[in-house]
Design a protein around this motif. Sequence first.
Motif, PDB file in Angstrom:
ATOM      1  N   LEU A 293       0.789  -1.131  -0.099  1.00 59.44           N
ATOM      2  CA  LEU A 293      -0.101  -0.003   0.020  1.00 59.44           C
ATOM      3  C   LEU A 293       0.846   1.129   0.310  1.00 59.44           C
ATOM      4  O   LEU A 293       0.367   2.576   0.008  1.00 59.44           O
ATOM      5  CB  LEU A 293      -1.374   0.234   0.900  1.00 59.44           C
ATOM      6  CG  LEU A 293      -1.777  -1.004   1.029  1.00 59.44           C
ATOM      7  CD1 LEU A 293      -2.913  -0.716   2.670  1.00 59.44           C
ATOM      8  CD2 LEU A 293      -3.050  -1.099   0.227  1.00 59.44           C
ATOM      9  N   CYS A 294       2.497   1.534   0.513  1.00 56.87           N
ATOM     10  CA  CYS A 294       3.108   1.975   0.558  1.00 56.87           C
ATOM     11  C   CYS A 294       3.046   2.995  -0.837  1.00 56.87           C
ATOM     12  O   CYS A 294       3.214   3.840  -0.852  1.00 56.87           O
ATOM     13  CB  CYS A 294       4.018   1.770   1.693  1.00 56.87           C
ATOM     14  SG  CYS A 294       5.503   3.192   1.826  1.00 56.87           S
ATOM     15  N   ALA A 295       3.580   1.143  -1.998  1.00 60.51           N
ATOM     16  CA  ALA A 295       4.181   1.870  -3.051  1.00 60.51           C
ATOM     17  C   ALA A 295       2.729   2.474  -3.633  1.00 60.51           C
ATOM     18  O   ALA A 295       3.222   3.366  -4.841  1.00 60.51           O
ATOM     19  CB  ALA A 295       4.304   0.096  -3.849  1.00 60.51           C
ATOM     20  N   VAL A 296       1.647   1.968  -3.628  1.00 58.66           N
ATOM     21  CA  VAL A 296       0.343   2.503  -4.344  1.00 58.66           C
ATOM     22  C   VAL A 296       0.103   3.864  -3.969  1.00 58.66           C
ATOM     23  O   VAL A 296      -0.310   4.422  -5.070  1.00 58.66           O
ATOM     24  CB  VAL A 296      -0.866   1.212  -4.191  1.00 58.66           C
ATOM     25  CG1 VAL A 296      -1.931   1.964  -4.442  1.00 58.66           C
ATOM     26  CG2 VAL A 296      -0.732   0.249  -4.305  1.00 58.66           C
ATOM     27  N   GLY A 297       0.337   4.105  -2.620  1.00 60.55           N
ATOM     28  CA  GLY A 297       0.389   5.688  -2.139  1.00 60.55           C
ATOM     29  C   GLY A 297       1.345   6.467  -3.078  1.00 60.55           C
ATOM     30  O   GLY A 297       0.791   7.645  -3.392  1.00 60.55           O
ATOM     31  N   GLU A 298       2.088   6.449  -2.918  1.00 59.58           N
ATOM     32  CA  GLU A 298       3.316   6.758  -3.413  1.00 59.58           C
ATOM     33  C   GLU A 298       3.234   7.096  -5.367  1.00 59.58           C
ATOM     34  O   GLU A 298       3.904   8.031  -5.971  1.00 59.58           O
ATOM     35  CB  GLU A 298       4.939   6.194  -3.418  1.00 59.58           C
ATOM     36  CG  GLU A 298       5.698   6.290  -1.640  1.00 59.58           C
ATOM     37  CD  GLU A 298       5.477   8.486  -1.233  1.00 59.58           C
ATOM     38  OE1 GLU A 298       5.167   8.676  -2.467  1.00 59.58           O
ATOM     39  OE2 GLU A 298       5.578   7.983   0.008  1.00 59.58           O
ATOM     40  N   HIS A 299       3.199   5.989  -5.865  1.00 63.30           N
ATOM     41  CA  HIS A 299       2.378   6.150  -7.004  1.00 63.30           C
ATOM     42  C   HIS A 299       1.101   6.583  -7.384  1.00 63.30           C
ATOM     43  O   HIS A 299       1.258   7.821  -8.673  1.00 63.30           O
ATOM     44  CB  HIS A 299       2.420   4.465  -7.819  1.00 63.30           C
ATOM     45  CG  HIS A 299       2.140   4.706  -9.224  1.00 63.30           C
ATOM     46  ND1 HIS A 299       0.754   4.840  -9.510  1.00 63.30           N
ATOM     47  CD2 HIS A 299       2.730   4.418  -9.754  1.00 63.30           C
ATOM     48  CE1 HIS A 299       1.034   4.059 -11.038  1.00 63.30           C
ATOM     49  NE2 HIS A 299       2.261   4.190 -11.292  1.00 63.30           N
TER      50      HIS A 299
ATOM     51  N   ILE B 185      16.643   7.296  -6.334  1.00 61.22           N
ATOM     52  CA  ILE B 185      16.283   7.352  -5.008  1.00 61.22           C
ATOM     53  C   ILE B 185      16.587   7.635  -3.896  1.00 61.22           C
ATOM     54  O   ILE B 185      16.928   8.876  -4.250  1.00 61.22           O
ATOM     55  CB  ILE B 185      17.853   5.944  -3.687  1.00 61.22           C
ATOM     56  CG1 ILE B 185      18.317   5.381  -4.221  1.00 61.22           C
ATOM     57  CG2 ILE B 185      17.524   6.215  -2.443  1.00 61.22           C
ATOM     58  CD1 ILE B 185      19.846   4.536  -4.082  1.00 61.22           C
ATOM     59  N   VAL B 186      14.984   7.941  -3.846  1.00 62.32           N
ATOM     60  CA  VAL B 186      14.137   9.389  -3.354  1.00 62.32           C
ATOM     61  C   VAL B 186      13.069   8.878  -2.486  1.00 62.32           C
ATOM     62  O   VAL B 186      13.378   7.760  -1.692  1.00 62.32           O
ATOM     63  CB  VAL B 186      13.590  10.023  -4.169  1.00 62.32           C
ATOM     64  CG1 VAL B 186      14.073  10.151  -6.186  1.00 62.32           C
ATOM     65  CG2 VAL B 186      11.844   8.220  -4.516  1.00 62.32           C
ATOM     66  N   ALA B 187      13.030  10.269  -1.480  1.00 64.16           N
ATOM     67  CA  ALA B 187      12.823   9.703  -0.554  1.00 64.16           C
ATOM     68  C   ALA B 187      10.903  10.510  -0.149  1.00 64.16           C
ATOM     69  O   ALA B 187      10.606  10.747  -1.140  1.00 64.16           O
ATOM     70  CB  ALA B 187      12.842  11.351   1.173  1.00 64.16           C
ATOM     71  N   GLY B 188      10.024   9.363   0.609  1.00 60.68           N
ATOM     72  CA  GLY B 188       8.723   9.479   0.334  1.00 60.68           C
ATOM     73  C   GLY B 188       7.710  10.615   0.215  1.00 60.68           C
ATOM     74  O   GLY B 188       8.472  11.287   1.363  1.00 60.68           O
ATOM     75  N   ARG B 189       7.591  11.422  -0.681  1.00 65.05           N
ATOM     76  CA  ARG B 189       6.922  12.120  -0.186  1.00 65.05           C
ATOM     77  C   ARG B 189       5.428  12.065   0.642  1.00 65.05           C
ATOM     78  O   ARG B 189       5.373  13.654   1.249  1.00 65.05           O
ATOM     79  CB  ARG B 189       5.963  12.918  -0.949  1.00 65.05           C
ATOM     80  CG  ARG B 189       7.439  13.465  -2.577  1.00 65.05           C
ATOM     81  CD  ARG B 189       6.759  14.079  -3.696  1.00 65.05           C
ATOM     82  NE  ARG B 189       7.709  13.997  -4.919  1.00 65.05           N
ATOM     83  CZ  ARG B 189       7.983  14.684  -6.061  1.00 65.05           C
ATOM     84  NH1 ARG B 189       6.362  15.089  -6.252  1.00 65.05           N
ATOM     85  NH2 ARG B 189       8.482  14.926  -6.721  1.00 65.05           N
TER      86      ARG B 189
ATOM     87  N   ALA C  38       1.331   7.378   3.976  1.00 68.22           N
ATOM     88  CA  ALA C  38       1.578   6.316   3.051  1.00 68.22           C
ATOM     89  C   ALA C  38       0.919   5.277   2.977  1.00 68.22           C
ATOM     90  O   ALA C  38       0.363   5.226   1.830  1.00 68.22           O
ATOM     91  CB  ALA C  38       3.117   6.439   2.681  1.00 68.22           C
ATOM     92  N   VAL C  39       0.942   4.538   3.432  1.00 68.07           N
ATOM     93  CA  VAL C  39       0.464   3.384   3.476  1.00 68.07           C
ATOM     94  C   VAL C  39      -1.459   3.883   3.526  1.00 68.07           C
ATOM     95  O   VAL C  39      -1.591   3.416   3.391  1.00 68.07           O
ATOM     96  CB  VAL C  39       0.507   2.768   5.027  1.00 68.07           C
ATOM     97  CG1 VAL C  39      -0.400   1.349   4.756  1.00 68.07           C
ATOM     98  CG2 VAL C  39       1.773   1.868   5.079  1.00 68.07           C
TER      99      VAL C  39
END
Length: 391
Positions: A188-194, A352-356, A361-362
């Motif tokens: 879900l973190c990946a989905v949120g950042e996307h 490599i970047v920081a999540g915003r 995020a989740v």
Amino acid sequence: MRALNQRLVLDRLRAHGEATRPRIAADTGLSKPTVGQALVDLEQHGLVRTTGRSLAGPGRAAVVYQAAPDAGHVVGVDIGRRVLRIAVADLEGSIVARLDEPNRCRSASALVRTVSESVERAVSSAGLHPHEVVSTVVGTPGVPDPATGTVHRAPNLPGWERRGLLHELASAPAVAGSDVVVENDANLCAVGEHALGAALGVDALVCLTVGTGIGMGLLVDGKLFRGAHGAAGEIADLPFGPLRNRGADARRPGPVETAAAGQAVVAAARARGVPKARSAKDVFRLARAGDPRALAVVEQEAEKLAYVVAAVAAVLDPRLIVLGGGIGGNTDLLAGPMRRTLAATTPVVPDIVAGRLGEDAVLAGAIATALSTAHELVFDRRGLRRAAGDA
């Protein structure tokens, strides 16, 4: 055909915003009478409403329509080891209620009860009844197995691996009336950042979350990749250091988690004689202040994470690595040494970047996932398909 036309009109309004009947007809290729009938049906069932009249152009002002954002609602839940986060959103994704509270539960039963009660309070604070929630997505550490109702590999939540627990969660009074999905939190973190964060427009990415535990969410061609058993991204299980004949135990922290998650950072700091390091947060705070021993610990942590990323990058070739979690969020200290280690390890170094989205995020991924099914569920719940068939 009537239901299909309604769907086309509703999708047009949701995707591109409010519009007049002529504009909708032009965009969908449907005739104006067909669009008009669809709008009548949709408005009658509360999925569309008028917002005024358009004065653009000559002639009579045209009525402007929009998809009704309050025709249904979704709930996102983030179950963390220390904090529970709940958000209620309308069909446009706007948050209408938010609740954060400590997770002090010492058993799975207590946590299921707490999640249910917290969702109930959040829904009530939004001025809604539970039946107005059409989709609920819950983020949790571990690998959810819907068939058995079990979460595997979640050692940081006491009792959370009990067989049938997910069935209990899905049948809790606060969520029982909605479509309930339980998903891995790193996914879900990946989905949120996307959807809303650092990975907008990136279709091949890895979200590496490091905190109390360690996990990874993978998006391939813009879609979440779960693997054959839902365990894709369970990098805690990757071998790290000399292999030992311990066997595979799903209940224990895996080798990478033991080597690189929060407790490992604290242990490394204590081994180097950092007296004020009671948590990983303390270690990074001291490193940021220039403490040479803490900086050495951070450098070592970055190298460990780089080796993990190198193994995954060699297989998936992601364009982007998004760092998240309590430890991963310290990208200002971790990214540089990670890049140096990767450059010496693999020929292709991903960004490599920081999540915003930080700690949200989740939750953002849970809301985005819930919305992906909520629109269809609302359409079905309002009886439009049945009404169209009867007509």
